[in-house]
Scaffold this active site. Structure first.
Site, short mmCIF file in Angstrom:
data_model
loop_
_atom_site.label_atom_id
_atom_site.label_comp_id
_atom_site.label_asym_id
_atom_site.label_seq_id
_atom_site.Cartn_x
_atom_site.Cartn_y
_atom_site.Cartn_z
N GLY A 25 26.20 35.82 24.98
CA GLY A 25 27.50 36.20 24.42
C GLY A 25 27.70 35.54 23.10
N LYS A 26 26.50 35.04 22.16
CA LYS A 26 26.63 34.04 20.80
C LYS A 26 27.87 34.79 19.63
CE LYS A 26 23.02 31.80 20.97
NZ LYS A 26 22.38 32.97 22.69
N LYS A 48 23.79 31.38 11.12
CA LYS A 48 22.45 31.25 12.19
C LYS A 48 21.42 31.12 11.93
CE LYS A 48 20.65 33.75 15.90
NZ LYS A 48 21.47 33.47 16.93
N THR A 52 14.59 34.94 15.69
CA THR A 52 13.49 35.76 16.00
C THR A 52 14.08 37.38 16.45
OG1 THR A 52 14.05 34.97 18.38
CG2 THR A 52 12.86 33.18 17.24
N GLU A 126 25.69 29.79 14.66
CA GLU A 126 25.29 30.57 15.73
C GLU A 126 23.97 29.96 16.20
OE1 GLU A 126 24.74 34.67 17.30
OE2 GLU A 126 26.09 34.48 16.85
N GLY A 127 23.30 29.46 17.23
CA GLY A 127 22.40 29.01 17.30
C GLY A 127 21.62 29.91 18.53
N ALA A 128 20.66 30.50 18.73
CA ALA A 128 19.04 30.83 19.19
C ALA A 128 18.46 30.44 20.70
CB ALA A 128 18.42 31.07 18.21
#
Length: 189
Positions: A25-26, A48, A52, A126-128
């Protein structure tokens, strides 16, 4: 356990959203934060750095984030998806795998952040995936948090195993002396 004050987390110019895993839920949490900061009178921005699973130039998370930022900050109206998501890969896997083991282009990330920060007071990054997702052969997602000098919001789930997952991720952040807060996302996917 080391504690960080609420002000130290919330008033950071850069806030990195990470999670205990993928699909926690990022993006949902990032959009909530963008709205809250905007409602408090801040000019908000989002990036972001890496996404990917991008097919035919369509970055699903990136487009959602860009639409939200444009709605909340008129200075973002001319921003393009390449500004929000500077690095994309078609394969839906860890960036290290999806890039065929290429080194991450830090200059590209730095340039994108510099461009966006001129337009906002608070930049949400926002990371992955989770903290130990490999970005390249030398860098994990947790290393990007330190590199970007960001406070962190750790998003976690509310299902079986959440206590263990949350404590392990929190310990990893504490070990690297990264200020963070924790948010439980209990909404159904």
């Amino acid at each position: 356990m080391e504690d960080y004050s609420k002000e130290e987390i919330i008033m950071a110019k850069r806030i990195f959203i990470t999670a205990t895993n993928t699909d926690i839920g990022k993006t949902y949490t990032t959009k909530l934060l963008l709205r809250e900061f905007a409602n408090a009178g801040n000019r908000v921005g989002v990036i972001k750095p890496i996404e990917t699973g991008v097919k035919d130039g369509y970055a699903p998370d990136g487009f959602e984030l860009m639409a939200c930022a444009k709605e909340l900050n008129s200075e973002f109206l001319d921003i393009k998806i390449e500004d929000i998501v500077p690095i994309t890969y078609e394969l839906g896997a860890a960036p290290f795998v999806a890039s065929d083991n290429k080194r991450v282009d830090f200059k590209k990330l730095d340039d994108a952040i510099k461009k966006l920060e001129k337009l906002c007071d608070i930049l949400i990054i926002e990371g992955a995936g989770g903290l130990y997702v490999p970005v390249d052969g030398n860098t994990m997602m947790i290393d990007l948090i330190k590199y970007f000098n960001a406070s962190t919001l750790l998003v976690t789930h509310c299902s079986l195993g959440c206590i263990n997952d949350t404590l392990l991720s929190s310990k990893a952040l504490l070990d690297k002396k990264i200020p963070h807060a924790i948010a439980f996302n209990c909404r159904e996917a």
